[in-house]
Write an enzyme that holds these catalytic residues in place. Sequence first.
Site, PDB file in Angstrom:
ATOM      1  N   TRP A 193     -16.621  -5.433   1.331  1.00  0.00           N
ATOM      2  CA  TRP A 193     -16.403  -4.660   2.534  1.00  0.00           C
ATOM      3  C   TRP A 193     -17.331  -3.434   2.750  1.00  0.00           C
ATOM      4  CZ3 TRP A 193     -14.044   0.162   2.388  1.00  0.00           C
ATOM      5  CH2 TRP A 193     -13.607   0.789   1.252  1.00  0.00           C
ATOM      6  N   ASP A 240      -9.356  -2.398  -4.651  1.00  0.00           N
ATOM      7  CA  ASP A 240     -10.419  -1.070  -4.343  1.00  0.00           C
ATOM      8  C   ASP A 240     -10.114   0.384  -4.504  1.00  0.00           C
ATOM      9  OD1 ASP A 240      -8.217  -1.876  -2.729  1.00  0.00           O
ATOM     10  OD2 ASP A 240      -9.180  -0.704  -1.039  1.00  0.00           O
ATOM     11  N   GLU A 241     -11.082   1.009  -4.478  1.00  0.00           N
ATOM     12  CA  GLU A 241     -10.729   2.723  -4.249  1.00  0.00           C
ATOM     13  C   GLU A 241      -9.640   3.331  -5.348  1.00  0.00           C
ATOM     14  OE1 GLU A 241     -11.596   3.340   0.349  1.00  0.00           O
ATOM     15  OE2 GLU A 241      -9.732   2.465   0.050  1.00  0.00           O
ATOM     16  N   HIS A 290      -3.995   2.266  -4.401  1.00  0.00           N
ATOM     17  CA  HIS A 290      -3.201   2.230  -3.355  1.00  0.00           C
ATOM     18  C   HIS A 290      -1.807   1.801  -3.832  1.00  0.00           C
ATOM     19  CE1 HIS A 290      -6.469   2.383  -0.136  1.00  0.00           C
ATOM     20  NE2 HIS A 290      -7.069   1.976  -1.370  1.00  0.00           N
ATOM     21  N   ASP A 325       0.803  -1.269  -0.136  1.00  0.00           N
ATOM     22  CA  ASP A 325      -0.044   0.113  -0.259  1.00  0.00           C
ATOM     23  C   ASP A 325       0.806   1.041   0.076  1.00  0.00           C
ATOM     24  OD1 ASP A 325      -2.271   1.976   0.672  1.00  0.00           O
ATOM     25  OD2 ASP A 325      -3.458   0.138   1.066  1.00  0.00           O
TER      26      ASP A 325
HETATM   27  C1  ACM Z   1     -10.909  -1.298   2.158  1.00  0.00           C
HETATM   28  O1  ACM Z   1     -11.151  -0.944   3.102  1.00  0.00           O
HETATM   29  N1  ACM Z   1     -10.407  -0.248   1.161  1.00  0.00           N
HETATM   30  C2  ACM Z   1     -11.111  -2.606   1.212  1.00  0.00           C
END
Ligand code: ACM
Length: 686
Positions: A391, A324-325, A269, A192
């Site tokens: 999540w 994610d994100e 990330h 990350d």
């Molecule tokens: C997450 O909490 N971004 C998977």
Amino acid sequence: MRRFIRKKMTLLVLILLSAQAFSQTENTGIIPVPRQFGTNSNDFVVNKEIRIYTNLKGTEKKNLLFSLKELPFAWKLTRNKIKNDAAFLKQASDSAVYAHDGYALNVSDKRIQLNAATSAGLFYGLQTLRQLIRKNDLYVIQGAEIVDKPRFEYRGLMLDVSRHFYPLAFVKKQIDAMAYYKLNRLHLHLTDAAGWRIEIKKYPRLTSYAAWRPQQNWKKWWNGDRRYVSFDNDSASGGFYTQKEIRELVKYAAERHVTIIPEIEMPAHSEETMAAYPFLSCPNVKFRNGDVCAGKDSTYEFFENVLEEVLKLFPSEYIHIGGDEAGKTAWKNCPYCKARMEKEKLTTFNDLQACFIGRIANYLHLKGRKMIGWDEITEGQIPGDAVIMSWRGEQGALNALKNGNQAIMTPGEFCYLDAYQDAPLTQPEAIGGYLPLEKVYSYNPLEVVPTLQQNMIRGVQANLWTEYVPTPEHAEYMIWPRLLALSEVAWSEPGQKSWPDFHRRALSAVGFLKAKGYHTFDLCNETGNRQNAQHPVNHKAVGKKVFYAGKYSDAYPAGGETALTDGLCGGWSYNDKRWQGFIGPKRLEVVVDLDSIQQISAIQVCFLQSTGAEVYLPSGIEYSISEDGEHFTKLYSEDNAVNTSEGIKYHDADWKGSAKGRYVKVKAIASPQFGGWVFTDEIRIN
Ligand code: ACM
Ligand code: ZN
């Protein structure tokens, strides 16, 4: 790869001398609670070295020996089945008992017998056996008859070792306790922005540079300049696991029937990855960006090369690729990303992300592995064999199931161990939210899942993100005892669960863990929820209509139009569905209609500050009263300077006096300096 051994195995433990019966007084403390459990008064007293017979062979036998070492008393293996017991059961014919790593365990004063079909089943039976042991003058094993198997195949913990890095010994220690409580997946968030944590031989700068920060504490680093430094810099803080250490860890976990699932984050990330290898970035990005370029071939080659080394280290069937994100902003002005979209005939940036994920899924597929991704990967074409980790609530899982994919439940509301586990003011700073043991325990991963799709839910996982968790001791504190609750959610059937009984067992387990050197949360001194949140409050405005000059936010409606007069107060957290949130230009301006002109003597409204969520105390609060709803007389006002160093705060604005009227107006304005949200829970009028 996990191996499922079809043949049945038997582990038999016998004592040679006659054992004395021991009358049963105490109930069991087993976590997770077994499926069928009965006690008998014939406790097994260990007054001599125990002889153990097993029909396991080879590696299975070696692993068994290894688990037996955890027994606190002396034992030795025998080659021969011990004769002096009539009821010697070698194998049970009812295979359903042993399906899915189940086991049957019988303890009586003469004999302990454990049967299972898989070595994992035997291992779990042994963990139960360990939990039945008491120490009086001698070791005593509670007389019991147990038939048990897990509800879910996947019973996991995610540990974020990027935001703060923890030593290998710490990870092993968590594996020990996980295995004892029958958890079987450790998902390591290895990469990350805050640091790359696994040695990749082909890309040495990932660990000579991107694993080190000039600032140990994530929060200070993130709020500062977010630089990385070379490993040999005096200020370097961080670290990584060498490939040798990873092999050691994977083996250590496997011996305890825990599979380690590595997560290599992409395409977002990834700030640290691009810092080490800038070619991974879209060109000319002028803002903070964590997304690698999804256009260049070299990005895909990079991640495939990384994964090639990762796959050699981790035998896990599933490999987590994050997903994610992604902000996707840098992609919008990137010639490489544009070219890829044209070539692949993609119309949206979600499609571009799906194309990225799909290509990596293909790569894993060719290597005989499967992908796990966070639920964002359901926002485009989902790779056929990908498992979705849901999540952001459970919708991601439901989307996955509809598409024919399997899913793992890990919704933030029940599974994010980075939230406060007790009254925030009594706890070390956390990211926000309130997730006490009881709430984790209350989770049922199948509650929202249609019956016909329930077999597609592989299991459930708790996640510890570590932005606010700077030390291993602190991480342990956040994990235990909440992971005990997750263990029972994952293993036991809902019909077996009971909160009061679990709470009692958890208190005792905390004592056990502490004695073993775990830095657990102090469950016996738990404050519990905010006092007002525990019982409805009664006052003159309960059930009365509220008029809103500016509506509450749909994101934080609490009970909607009745929330401010429903007698229900907020708990410790802004997101507990009892606090109502306001972000509109008026923030809070409401009028409560008491239905008739009344004499009143008190108005009390509580406001919340939770700076992590940009919720601040109002800078001005005003109450006024009216008989006709048009002409208001001011009763009270206060001005407050917002102090953001107070991360969490609850402020009651109290008026006491004597007034008459039918309409009570409450106004609260946001801090001109900080803006942000205004949150309140109930307008109490007496
Ligand atoms: C997450 O909490 N971004 C998977
Ligand atoms: Zn690009």
